[in-house]
Structure formats: C-alpha cells, structure tokens
Design an enzyme around this catalytic site. Structure first.
Site, PDB file in Angstrom:
ATOM      1  N   ARG A 232       0.859  -1.177   0.183  1.00  0.00           N
ATOM      2  CA  ARG A 232      -0.113  -0.037  -0.105  1.00  0.00           C
ATOM      3  C   ARG A 232       0.849   1.136   0.047  1.00  0.00           C
ATOM      4  O   ARG A 232       2.112   1.246   0.408  1.00  0.00           O
ATOM      5  CB  ARG A 232      -0.949   0.076   1.126  1.00  0.00           C
ATOM      6  CG  ARG A 232      -2.057  -0.855   1.078  1.00  0.00           C
ATOM      7  CD  ARG A 232      -3.155  -0.645   0.166  1.00  0.00           C
ATOM      8  NE  ARG A 232      -4.294  -1.559   0.112  1.00  0.00           N
ATOM      9  CZ  ARG A 232      -4.175  -2.342  -0.947  1.00  0.00           C
ATOM     10  NH1 ARG A 232      -3.425  -2.725  -1.829  1.00  0.00           N
ATOM     11  NH2 ARG A 232      -5.363  -3.352  -0.791  1.00  0.00           N
ATOM     12  N   GLU A 261      -3.467   7.820  -3.993  1.00  0.00           N
ATOM     13  CA  GLU A 261      -4.056   7.537  -5.482  1.00  0.00           C
ATOM     14  C   GLU A 261      -4.960   8.276  -5.801  1.00  0.00           C
ATOM     15  O   GLU A 261      -6.047   8.356  -4.675  1.00  0.00           O
ATOM     16  CB  GLU A 261      -4.023   5.958  -5.458  1.00  0.00           C
ATOM     17  CG  GLU A 261      -2.869   4.859  -5.315  1.00  0.00           C
ATOM     18  CD  GLU A 261      -2.828   3.807  -5.147  1.00  0.00           C
ATOM     19  OE1 GLU A 261      -4.077   3.196  -5.468  1.00  0.00           O
ATOM     20  OE2 GLU A 261      -2.272   2.961  -4.601  1.00  0.00           O
ATOM     21  N   HIS A 279      -1.623   0.996  -9.682  1.00  0.00           N
ATOM     22  CA  HIS A 279      -2.212  -0.078  -8.924  1.00  0.00           C
ATOM     23  C   HIS A 279      -2.964  -1.043  -9.881  1.00  0.00           C
ATOM     24  O   HIS A 279      -4.191  -1.495  -9.746  1.00  0.00           O
ATOM     25  CB  HIS A 279      -3.201   0.793  -7.981  1.00  0.00           C
ATOM     26  CG  HIS A 279      -3.585  -0.179  -6.712  1.00  0.00           C
ATOM     27  ND1 HIS A 279      -4.007   0.230  -5.434  1.00  0.00           N
ATOM     28  CD2 HIS A 279      -3.566  -1.535  -6.717  1.00  0.00           C
ATOM     29  CE1 HIS A 279      -4.056  -0.726  -4.597  1.00  0.00           C
ATOM     30  NE2 HIS A 279      -3.732  -1.904  -5.390  1.00  0.00           N
TER      31      HIS A 279
END
Lengths: 313, 334
Positions: A232, A261, A279
């Site tokens: 993460r 993000e 991602h």
C-alpha cells in the site's frame, strides 16, 4: 435474493457490478454525494456492503447501517474497512486472498526487471527515435542479486519462489521469524535493507506498518538499492522517498501504489530509474473475474446460512 | 571488388605500442572502451576512423592482420574477409553469428569465437521482463501514469495473467533453457520447438512451430538466425497463436516476418509483441511506435555492466589462445 439490499462503496469490475445488480437490490455509494442520498433513504435496509481497495466502510458508515451483516471486499487488503468496528457489531468480513497472489508476484518480478533493466526507458528510447543516434547505455543484471522481502506471507513467498528461478538470494523481515523458511531472516527492516539489493514491500497495511519504509530504511537500502512497493502507498514515507530518489540516495524504485492514489508526485515523472504503475497488481482479466466470483460466492453463502469461503472476521 | 559497398576510405589507423599483436576492431562493439582500458597493454587495437561499415582495400596494416574483433552490427562478408589475407581468428562480441560468412571462414581455415553462454542469463532475464511487460502492459501503464492529468480515478485496461500459462520456446539452447527455468517458477507450462528433440529435457517437443503456436499463450524466440529459421514466425504461425497470443523476440529480427507482424498487430489478429530485435536495426516500423500492445527495446538484452567485463575477458582470452595455438575458449562450430 433480489430483495436483499447491498451497498457498493468501492470501484469494482463491471462484471461484478452487473451481477450484484442482477442478484440483489444494489445501491451505488462510491461517490460521497451518491452515498449520502442512499443513506438518507435506505440506511435501515442495507444488509451487505461490497468494498474494494478504493473504498471501504469506516466506523461511521458501519454505525449508520443498523442491519449490516456482512462486508465483502473485492481486494485482499482491507485497510479501508474498520475491522474492529465490524467485530464489535458482529459484522462478517470477507476478502479475496489467494486468487491474486500469483498476479501480484508476477507483476513484482516485472517491476524489478523494468527498473533494473530500464525496460520502460528503453521503450521510450526507441519510440522517440533516439536509437538512430546510438545504443542505450548499460543496465544492471537481475539474476544473482539479493532480494529482501518485507512480509513473507502468501505474496512475499510467491515473489521469493519466482526470484529463485533467477538464482537470487532471498532474505526477509517478518513480525515473527518463520522457522520452516529456508530464507535468511533479519530482525529489523533496516538490517534487511542494508543487506539486500532489491527490497520488496509485501506486508499488509496496519498501524504498525504505516511508513515502515522511512528515511532510515531508504538510506540503508542505498544509492544502488531498489525499492519495490506492491503493498500500500502508506507503507512508504512518500516525500522521503521522492527526496531520496532526487538526491541519488536511493538507486531506483518500482511503485504500483501511492499514498494518495491517483495522485503521483510529479517530481518522479522525469526520473529514468523509477517505474510508476496505476495500482495494477491484480489487474488481469483472469484474476479480477476470480475475485468477483469470490465476492459473489461469499455473499451467497452468507445469505444461505452456509460457511463463508474466505472470512477475515 | 565490385560487390563491396562504396567507401570513402580507411584513414589513419590509431596506433599504440608497435610491438604488441594487432587486433582490428570492427562495428564499434559496446565493450570497446572497457576492452581498451583493460587490455591496451596486451594488444594493439586498430580502430577504423570511418563511420561506414566497410573497409578500403589497401595498406600494409590490413594485409598483416591476423585477428579481428567484430560486433553483431558489422557484416563480415566474404568480400570483406578477402581484404584480410592473413586473418586467422574472428572474435565476435555476440552470441549470434548470422552476421559472419562462416562458410568463407571455413574455406580459409579462419577460426571463429563467439560469446558462448556468457549472455544467456542476461538475455533470459530480459525475455521474462519483456513477456511480463507486454502481457501486463507495464510500459504502457508507466506511460499512462506519467502523462495522464490529475484524473479522479485510474481507468486502465486489464492485462493478462502469466502464471500458469503455456509458453512455447522457439530454440531451446542456452538462452531458451534459462528462460524455461525462470518461467517454470511462475508455474508456466513450458513447450518447445528446436531443430532436434532434446532427449535430456522433459518439456513437450513440437516439430512444427505452427503446432507449438496453436497450443501456446505466448512464443519466446531464442534461436539463432540462419537459412532454416529466417521468418520462422510467419503468417500461419501468427494466426495459430491467435488474437490473445503474445510474441517475445530476443533472437534476431528476421526470425519474424516483420511486415506481417505489423499488419496483424494493426488488425488485432495477435495480442501483442515485445521486441528487442528488428529486421533493419536501428529502424523500427513506424506503425509500432504508437501501439500500446507492443514493447520495443533497442537490442540491449545482453548489455549489463556486469557482463561487459566478463565479455572483455572472454574476448582477450580467445585471442590469447589463438596466438598460442591453444584451443579457443568459445569456438563456434558449424
């Protein structure tokens, strides 16, 4: 089951959204104003929430849904879900482990090679016509290097297995040493970073692992070291990472995740020793479909009174 | 000499110490700087000043040269070889030898040494990196992140899984075996085509590349380029591979019918391609330059800083062996 009300709070594969729509009374609450409207009118009927890595129910939302029985997450990471609150309220939680382990491990090796062998840069070099002026410079070999894995869970172990095919030495840091593991254990992240060429972040995000990659670890990894983050964004102190890369204190980075993000620090865009991905760790047709099926199967099992397939809580 | 390319002339050759054995260096190999740094005390490297890939037929230095170092980008043809009447040894800095007229060397008794297995790991690493890149859209995704404006969300097309897929390796030599070893750890099923079935290997063998393509999710080309393998990946093979099939080429550009590949990529008849080599380097078909389902690299699969020193050691070692009439370290036999 068409009358069971389900609230969607994170972005998911279109196939999953369509199926949820078919099988349940689906309410979309990804967008905050959408969600507010749904809560206003339907909060007392919602029995399930479908979450993902982009959105999950926090304590406030869980409190606002008195009939909530289950949260089924379209992801393996559940840092967006208040697990403690779920436990307190007796709300079940499921995620999608294992179906994306291979995908994420594949991409991790791809990221390592892309950074060390400058594959994306080479591709840019050809597309811009620069090859006609001369050869690209020498890059760095991957085979035989030392790989440090932070978190030797399912994904970490899958990365290690692939790296063995490249004759890499593997070492790791984990909360607890794994007695059955053949890899070398280091009792701290700094020591792990000091002793490897490439450091892969593959642990879950928890309050303990927040910013586990800090200035000290980055400096220990060093000017020839490479950081790969497939965990993460919040695992890494992002401003520290950016300044280390700009100053040459870190050799390179391959990042699939970021603190905020889809925001990516623009200072990274001009660097040739970084690879930046949106991602996509589990972003294959095959895996997203399997993840969707797991979400659907878990929900179905719950409402039929059968055992959950992949419960976390 | 009519068949030779036009030249402007080979001018002053650079000289160093007059007593050392002379070695002519052709094609500006990547390792040249390192070679000079490490071995100028053992050899006199003669480097043509001309930028053209040809030699002017004259002068004493050329007629007395017994050893040549040659890169993969220099065509060591029969006419060029005839300019070097005293030549006994050609050392190429590549694993491939398709740029050398081996028949002419054989007739003249000129020994040829190559890079052997030196680059196999590097090239295999790159082949796997290229496979993951094209199937998971890594380079396209990196471009997307760097150029997309502050969007509210990331909307990027899905890629294809690599683990567990069927990978057809064309050419199971040293490089092909290294690729197989790596992809086995991804749980891939390895299949192959080679000139002959390899008895020591348990991977399923396919005599026909079309049959291999029909049963594979991706083809990885690792074989040498010669008359039998030119355009081994042709229209029929690509159709057999199909719309969700991928090709990785780390061999030589002419292993693939490039024009046909471009057409199929444009028409969506093939899933994607990752290419380190092309038919007319450094020229790349312009249609490919705007595609997101291709990955293009400038023939650099072998070039890491780690291997350059080893390459120089190997080149020097082969020259020294030849000078002392000892067997070459990595003699090319054909």
């Amino acid at each position: 089951m068409g009358s069971i009300s389900v609230l969607l709070v994170g972005k998911v594969l279109p196939y999953l959204e369509q199926e949820l729509d078919k099988r349940y009374n689906l309410f979309r609450g990804i967008d905050p104003s959408q969600r507010a409207a749904v809560l206003r009118d339907h909060a007392s009927s919602i029995r399930a929430v479908v979450a993902s890595s982009s959105g999950g129910p926090d304590a406030a939302l869980i409190e606002a849904l008195p009939k909530l029985e289950i949260v089924s997450s379209f992801s393996v990471g559940v840092d967006r879900i208040d697990l403690q609150k779920c436990k307190e309220k007796g709300v079940r939680v499921t995620n999608t482990p294992d179906v994306l382990t291979d995908e994420v491990a594949d991409l991790t090796i791809g990221l390592i090679l892309a950074v060390l062998r400058r594959i994306c840069e080479c591709d840019r070099y050809v597309r811009s016509g620069n090859w006609k002026k001369g050869d690209y410079k020498l890059t760095t070999k991957f085979s035989g290097k030392t790989l440090g894995i932070l978190g030797l869970g399912r994904i970490g172990a899958a990365v290690a297995k692939r790296a063995e095919g490249f004759d890499c030495s593997i070492c790791y840091y984990s909360r607890n040493e794994k007695p059955d593991s053949k890899y070398k254990y280091y009792p701290s992240v700094v020591e792990l970073a000091s002793n490897c060429d490439v450091l892969v972040v593959a642990c879950p995000l928890t309050p303990e692992t927040h910013h586990i990659i800090n200035r000290e670890v980055i400096n220990a990894l060093g000017p020839k070291g490479v950081l790969i983050n497939i965990g993460r964004g919040k695992h890494v102190d992002e401003p520290e990472l950016v300044s280390a890369l700009l100053e040459g204190r870190l050799g390179g980075a391959g990042l699939d995740v970021f603190e905020k993000e889809p925001h990516v620090p623009e200072e990274l865009f001009g660097l040739e020793n970084v690879v930046l991905l949106p991602h996509v760790g589990s972003a294959t047709v095959e895996t997203r479909t399997a993840m969707a099926d797991l979400v659907l199967d878990n929900l179905e099992a719950h409402f039929l009174g059968k055992p959950l397939l992949t419960p976390l809580v | 000499m009519a068949e030779e390319e036009k030249v402007e002339g080979l001018q002053q050759l650079k000289h160093e110490n007059q007593d050392l054995p002379q070695v002519l260096v052709l094609g500006s190999p990547t390792c040249l700087q390192t070679l000079k740094q490490l071995y100028s005390h053992k050899f006199r490297f003669l480097i043509p000043n001309t930028s053209l890939d040809s030699l002017y037929p004259l002068t004493a230095p050329l007629s007395s040269i017994s050893a040549v170092i040659c890169s993969a980008s220099f065509s060591l043809t029969a006419p060029v070889l005839r300019l070097l009447p005293s030549l006994r040894l050609v050392v190429t800095t590549s694993a491939g030898t398709d740029h050398i007229d081996l028949n002419e060397c054989g007739c003249r008794g000129i020994q040829v040494a190559g890079a052997g297995k030196l680059f196999s790991e590097e090239v295999a690493d790159m082949a796997v990196g290229l496979l993951i890149d094209v199937m998971r859209r890594v380079s396209a995704a990196d471009r997307f992140v760097r150029t997309s404006c502050e969007a509210a969300t990331w909307d990027f097309p899905l890629g294809y899984k690599i683990s567990g897929k069927r990978i057809g390796i064309v050419g199971l030599g040293s490089i092909g075996m290294e690729v197989a070893k790596r992809l086995e750890c991804f749980g891939c099923t390895i299949l192959y085509h080679s000139k002959h079935k390899k008895s020591a290997v348990s991977y399923p063998f396919y005599n026909s590349v079309i049959d291999l393509a029909a049963t594979s999710n991706a083809l990885v080309l690792c074989c040498a380029l010669n008359e039998e393998t030119r355009h081994i990946v042709n229209r029929e093979v690509m159709l057999a591979l199909g719309k969700e099939g991928f090709i990785v080429n780390v061999g030589r550009g002419s292993l693939i019918d490039e024009k046909q590949l471009v057409k199929f990529l444009m028409d969506g008849e093939i899933g994607g391609a990752a290419l380190d080599v092309f038919e007319d380097e450094p020229n790349v078909p312009k249609e490919l330059l705007s595609m997101d389902n291709v990955v293009l690299t400038p023939h650099c699969a072998a070039f890491t800083s780690e291997c350059i020193i080893k390459l120089c050691e190997l080149v020097a070692g082969n020259i020294e062996a030849s000078l002392s009439d000892k067997p070459l370290i990595t003699q090319v036999k054909w």
